[in-house]
Motif scaffolding. Sequence first.
Motif, mmCIF file in Angstrom:
data_model
loop_
_atom_site.group_PDB
_atom_site.id
_atom_site.type_symbol
_atom_site.label_atom_id
_atom_site.label_comp_id
_atom_site.label_asym_id
_atom_site.label_seq_id
_atom_site.Cartn_x
_atom_site.Cartn_y
_atom_site.Cartn_z
ATOM 1 N N CYS A 143 -3.158 3.419 -9.725
ATOM 2 C CA CYS A 143 -2.875 1.978 -9.813
ATOM 3 C C CYS A 143 -4.161 1.250 -10.175
ATOM 4 O O CYS A 143 -5.185 1.400 -9.502
ATOM 5 C CB CYS A 143 -2.330 1.457 -8.487
ATOM 6 S SG CYS A 143 -1.983 -0.320 -8.485
ATOM 7 N N PHE A 144 -4.131 0.466 -11.240
ATOM 8 C CA PHE A 144 -5.311 -0.276 -11.678
ATOM 9 C C PHE A 144 -5.356 -1.692 -11.113
ATOM 10 O O PHE A 144 -6.263 -2.459 -11.445
ATOM 11 C CB PHE A 144 -5.371 -0.328 -13.206
ATOM 12 C CG PHE A 144 -5.601 1.014 -13.852
ATOM 13 C CD1 PHE A 144 -6.411 1.964 -13.246
ATOM 14 C CD2 PHE A 144 -5.010 1.328 -15.066
ATOM 15 C CE1 PHE A 144 -6.632 3.202 -13.833
ATOM 16 C CE2 PHE A 144 -5.231 2.564 -15.666
ATOM 17 C CZ PHE A 144 -6.035 3.504 -15.051
ATOM 18 N N GLY A 145 -4.394 -2.033 -10.273
ATOM 19 C CA GLY A 145 -4.444 -3.335 -9.633
ATOM 20 C C GLY A 145 -3.073 -3.898 -9.344
ATOM 21 O O GLY A 145 -2.069 -3.522 -9.966
ATOM 22 N N ASP A 163 0.827 -1.219 0.000
ATOM 23 C CA ASP A 163 0.000 0.000 0.000
ATOM 24 C C ASP A 163 0.859 1.266 0.000
ATOM 25 O O ASP A 163 0.568 2.225 -0.727
ATOM 26 C CB ASP A 163 -0.933 0.007 1.216
ATOM 27 C CG ASP A 163 -2.077 -0.997 1.056
ATOM 28 O OD1 ASP A 163 -2.245 -1.527 -0.054
ATOM 29 O OD2 ASP A 163 -2.790 -1.246 2.053
ATOM 30 N N HIS A 205 -8.551 -9.080 -8.833
ATOM 31 C CA HIS A 205 -7.480 -8.204 -8.350
ATOM 32 C C HIS A 205 -7.331 -6.884 -9.094
ATOM 33 O O HIS A 205 -6.583 -6.013 -8.631
ATOM 34 C CB HIS A 205 -6.145 -8.964 -8.397
ATOM 35 C CG HIS A 205 -6.066 -10.075 -7.394
ATOM 36 N ND1 HIS A 205 -6.404 -11.376 -7.708
ATOM 37 C CD2 HIS A 205 -5.731 -10.078 -6.077
ATOM 38 C CE1 HIS A 205 -6.252 -12.138 -6.639
ATOM 39 N NE2 HIS A 205 -5.849 -11.376 -5.643
ATOM 40 N N HIS A 258 -13.626 -0.441 -10.946
ATOM 41 C CA HIS A 258 -14.116 0.711 -11.715
ATOM 42 C C HIS A 258 -13.390 0.813 -13.057
ATOM 43 O O HIS A 258 -14.010 1.059 -14.091
ATOM 44 C CB HIS A 258 -13.933 2.001 -10.903
ATOM 45 C CG HIS A 258 -14.687 1.995 -9.610
ATOM 46 N ND1 HIS A 258 -16.071 2.015 -9.566
ATOM 47 C CD2 HIS A 258 -14.255 1.961 -8.324
ATOM 48 C CE1 HIS A 258 -16.456 2.003 -8.306
ATOM 49 N NE2 HIS A 258 -15.387 1.957 -7.532
ATOM 50 N N TRP A 259 -12.055 0.606 -13.026
ATOM 51 C CA TRP A 259 -11.301 0.611 -14.281
ATOM 52 C C TRP A 259 -11.757 -0.531 -15.184
ATOM 53 O O TRP A 259 -11.959 -0.359 -16.378
ATOM 54 C CB TRP A 259 -9.796 0.507 -14.000
ATOM 55 C CG TRP A 259 -8.996 0.417 -15.268
ATOM 56 C CD1 TRP A 259 -8.736 1.423 -16.141
ATOM 57 C CD2 TRP A 259 -8.353 -0.751 -15.789
ATOM 58 N NE1 TRP A 259 -7.972 0.959 -17.175
ATOM 59 C CE2 TRP A 259 -7.735 -0.359 -16.994
ATOM 60 C CE3 TRP A 259 -8.249 -2.075 -15.365
ATOM 61 C CZ2 TRP A 259 -7.003 -1.269 -17.788
ATOM 62 C CZ3 TRP A 259 -7.540 -2.971 -16.141
ATOM 63 C CH2 TRP A 259 -6.920 -2.574 -17.333
ATOM 64 N N ASP A 298 -8.712 -3.191 -10.456
ATOM 65 C CA ASP A 298 -9.638 -2.183 -9.955
ATOM 66 C C ASP A 298 -10.991 -2.336 -10.649
ATOM 67 O O ASP A 298 -11.077 -2.273 -11.881
ATOM 68 C CB ASP A 298 -9.063 -0.795 -10.233
ATOM 69 C CG ASP A 298 -9.994 0.304 -9.752
ATOM 70 O OD1 ASP A 298 -10.810 0.765 -10.565
ATOM 71 O OD2 ASP A 298 -9.904 0.675 -8.568
#
Length: 484
Positions: A220-222, A206, A473, A477-478, A475
């Motif tokens: 970060c998208f994941g 994190d 894993h 929303h993305w 995101d």
Amino acid sequence: MARTIMLQGTGSDVGKTVLVAGLCRLAANAGLTVRPFKPQNMSNNAAVADDGGEIGRAQWLQSMAARTPSSVHMNPVLLKPQSENGSQIIVQGRVFGQAKGRDYQRLKPQLLGAVLESFENVCAGADLVVVEGAGSPAEINLRTGDIANMGFATKAGVPVVLVGDINRGGVIASLVGTQAILDEGDRAMIAGYLINKFRGDVSLFDDGIRAIEGLTGWPCFGVVPWLRAATRLPAEDSVVLERLARSGTGALKIAVPMLPRIANFDDLDPLRAEADVELVFVRGGERLPADASLVILPGSKSTISDLADLRVQGWDRDLAAHVRRGGRVIGICGGYQMLGRTVRDPLGIEGGRIEAAGLALLDVETEMAPEKTVRNSQARSSEYDVSLAGYQIHLGVTRGPDCVRPSAIIDGAPDGALSADGRIMGTYLHGLFGSDAYRARLLQSFGLSGERRNYRDSVEQALDEIAGELERHLDPHWLAGLLG
């Protein structure tokens, strides 16, 4: 108009190929018409696309993940290395020419038109196109005339997700450093980033995510975990073979010499997946194991050159001893050509020596010819009388007395050769080990149970598992925006 996204890496081998395949399967499972695209690939692992012509094997796998027919337009430029600094160039599935590295840099701008034409073809009728970059956009010394990464993305207007490999270390520096050296126009194409190959508790990273966002402004998208199912997918790059030097501990040991220009080595993946098989990739400086029951000579992009290296390593002597002990040998494509008495290249097609003595384990001779055979094929094994499915990509015609005993009937015509005692076999058919019935009979001939397994199903299951991991894993929303 198709939605598009491009995955580029902070370096090579960060896992882009698998992530693109997983996203394609995830989108296909959601009912979308999705297609993969890679502007430029460098690999001697090629496939024959459904519309004819050569593409990278990885794009063939990605089309399988997308549940869509493969096309030469999915990989419009394929570079097949033939020497340390030269490659054969395939454009939209056909041989375009040959070039050394510096010459190719000057040639790239001429290929951009074909790349953009193919991209438009792939986008037509698709809901989503997932693009894979090559190498890294951080190689700014190659930016002029680039068609593989930011040069393509900026011309085609495709947003980029940067992929960092945390397993190799330094992922924060690699992401932040990439942003620092990109010019403003290229930097503007990056929508965000992914962390790949994470092991352990994701929450421990994190602070890393906050640091990257603070230094780059990228979301970060994941954080994608280590995808164990990826080991069940066909290998794209010979770099992987260094890590897979030995797989399995089964009763049947199969040795494969790692030739410098080894090609289409994913032929061996179905054997690697067998629990009863120990597959050993023998590296330079090592001996062929004396306790191997079978030696497979794989395909080669430069038969005469690899034949010379085989002798330098002493593998010709090891192979002769293996045969004297009663061992068996299978040669595929270039490996088949090496098994004969002579290989001739009078036109210098491979770019090196024009003639070499073969291993003389089959009474055949090969002459290279400018006409290249590229086609998917249906066949039948002469040894086991079972059906085969595969493909042919080769230069050269092989003839000789042992051809009266063909190893298979391909598309109605005899192919390959068998020695009189049946222990030496050569064929031009790639993919024969992927035919479940043939593989089962081959294993049975060595005294194994040869339980028939569906190799294709195991790959399909691996793709579904990877898609499931990405869905968990990435995101949400993305991902929702990407899938529409």
